[in-house]
Design an enzyme around this catalytic site. Structure first.
Site, PDB file in Angstrom:
ATOM      1  N   GLU A   1      -0.931  -1.146  -4.957  1.00  0.00           N
ATOM      2  CA  GLU A   1      -2.177  -0.417  -5.224  1.00  0.00           C
ATOM      3  C   GLU A   1      -1.965   0.594  -6.346  1.00  0.00           C
ATOM      4  O   GLU A   1      -0.975   1.322  -6.367  1.00  0.00           O
ATOM      5  CB  GLU A   1      -2.667   0.309  -3.960  1.00  0.00           C
ATOM      6  CG  GLU A   1      -4.030   0.953  -4.195  1.00  0.00           C
ATOM      7  CD  GLU A   1      -4.630   1.534  -2.922  1.00  0.00           C
ATOM      8  OE1 GLU A   1      -4.804   0.786  -1.953  1.00  0.00           O
ATOM      9  OE2 GLU A   1      -4.901   2.740  -2.912  1.00  0.00           O
TER      10      GLU A   1
ATOM     11  N   ASP B   1      -2.758   0.951   6.858  1.00  0.00           N
ATOM     12  CA  ASP B   1      -1.878   0.725   5.708  1.00  0.00           C
ATOM     13  C   ASP B   1      -1.439  -0.732   5.646  1.00  0.00           C
ATOM     14  O   ASP B   1      -1.290  -1.308   4.573  1.00  0.00           O
ATOM     15  CB  ASP B   1      -0.636   1.609   5.802  1.00  0.00           C
ATOM     16  CG  ASP B   1      -0.965   3.009   6.236  1.00  0.00           C
ATOM     17  OD1 ASP B   1      -1.031   3.887   5.368  1.00  0.00           O
ATOM     18  OD2 ASP B   1      -1.173   3.220   7.445  1.00  0.00           O
TER      19      ASP B   1
ATOM     20  N   ASP C   1       0.877  -1.166   0.000  1.00  0.00           N
ATOM     21  CA  ASP C   1       0.000   0.000   0.000  1.00  0.00           C
ATOM     22  C   ASP C   1       0.913   1.215   0.000  1.00  0.00           C
ATOM     23  O   ASP C   1       1.460   1.584   1.043  1.00  0.00           O
ATOM     24  CB  ASP C   1      -0.887  -0.012   1.245  1.00  0.00           C
ATOM     25  CG  ASP C   1      -1.858   1.158   1.261  1.00  0.00           C
ATOM     26  OD1 ASP C   1      -2.321   1.557   0.178  1.00  0.00           O
ATOM     27  OD2 ASP C   1      -2.132   1.676   2.349  1.00  0.00           O
TER      28      ASP C   1
END
Lengths: 185, 185
Positions: free
Chosen positions: A71, A144, A10
């Site tokens: 991501e 996260d 992330d």
């Protein structure tokens, strides 16, 4: 048993979530590692990126994932930090490429849909499902880190060859089925 | 004579411009290197970023710049490619950070203003001035390479301590003065 080891990232400059899961052919998943790579907002950008790179490389070298899932960052999201996030995502992809490991990107809604069955799920729902799928006693924190695990699971489920009877279930359905099975134990 | 060696990077995934100039205390500048690091759009993103990183590191290792100047990327510019550009800019900043070299970013309008005196100058004006400032017989090509040289010059002029009589001139005025002096030879 054959399994796929996925590193989910992330991306972020201040906090970059990293999560590794092993996913078996029957789509069951095990937590291998979860953490956050941090950089100091007071440091110059080039040193912050070097810290992020070093942290991601250390995780790759220790756990040897088969694939890295990052991501996908969009320009329209949260404009003040989006460039730093995009740079961090580039660092994660670079770390994979330099180790000869394939990489992939997934959108936040793909991740949410894969994990919860609902593309607009909130963070708490995603965290809850990640904890159930991985049979964790607590929710993975910070967010996260949970997002990184969700990315890794999303990639394994979307990308892995489907083994019967999983072919008859969507990844989200399968996730619920797995979670329910765990809850019944 | 003391001089500042600046690597300018015009970030891009398909073509990443790299230009190195030596700038003296009197603000006169000399071309050291100019080129373009390319990656194949048909390759996976992680390998493209690894190629860009390898190309930038090779330039840093060969020419040992004192500072790396990278164009600042904005989310609103050219949305289809902006994320790749942001990732490439992160790679350039990382390459500096990992070598212990300070880095800086400058906006396109800062660069144009420093080089031509006009923040909305077109690419041809910038190329023309870069060629004059560096006493080149031809315009630097492709445009990415010229932009990288312009970035390097911009950084040196904006960041370098001003030496008399340059203190009485803006960087753009000085650029014109230099160019005129060259033209009179």
């Amino acid at each position: 048993m054959s399994r796929l080891r996925v590193l989910g990232v992330d991306p972020g400059l201040t906090r970059c979530g990293v999560g590794i899961v092993d996913v078996a052919r029957d789509r069951s998943a095990t937590l291998v590692h979860v953490g956050v790579v941090r950089s100091d907002p007071g440091e110059p950008i080039e040193r912050r990126l070097a810290r992020i790179a070093a942290g991601i490389r250390a995780v790759i070298d220790e756990f040897a994932p088969s694939v890295v899932a990052v991501e996908r960052v969009f320009a329209q999201h949260n404009r003040t930090t989006v460039m730093g996030t995009a740079q961090a995502s580039g660092i994660a992809l670079l770390a994979a490429g330099e180790r000869g490991i394939p990489a992939a990107t997934h959108t936040p809604s793909e991740v949410k849909a894969a994990i919860t069955g609902y593309g607009a799920a909130d963070k708490r729902q995603v965290q809850t499902m990640v904890a159930r799928i991985l049979r964790l006693d607590e929710l993975p924190k910070p967010a996260d880190a949970a997002d990184a695990l969700a990315l890794a699971l999303c990639h394994a489920w979307r990308g892995a060859p489907a083994a019967s009877p999983a072919t008859t279930l969507t990844p989200a359905q399968r996730a619920w089925a797995d979670a329910e099975r765990v809850a019944r134990r």
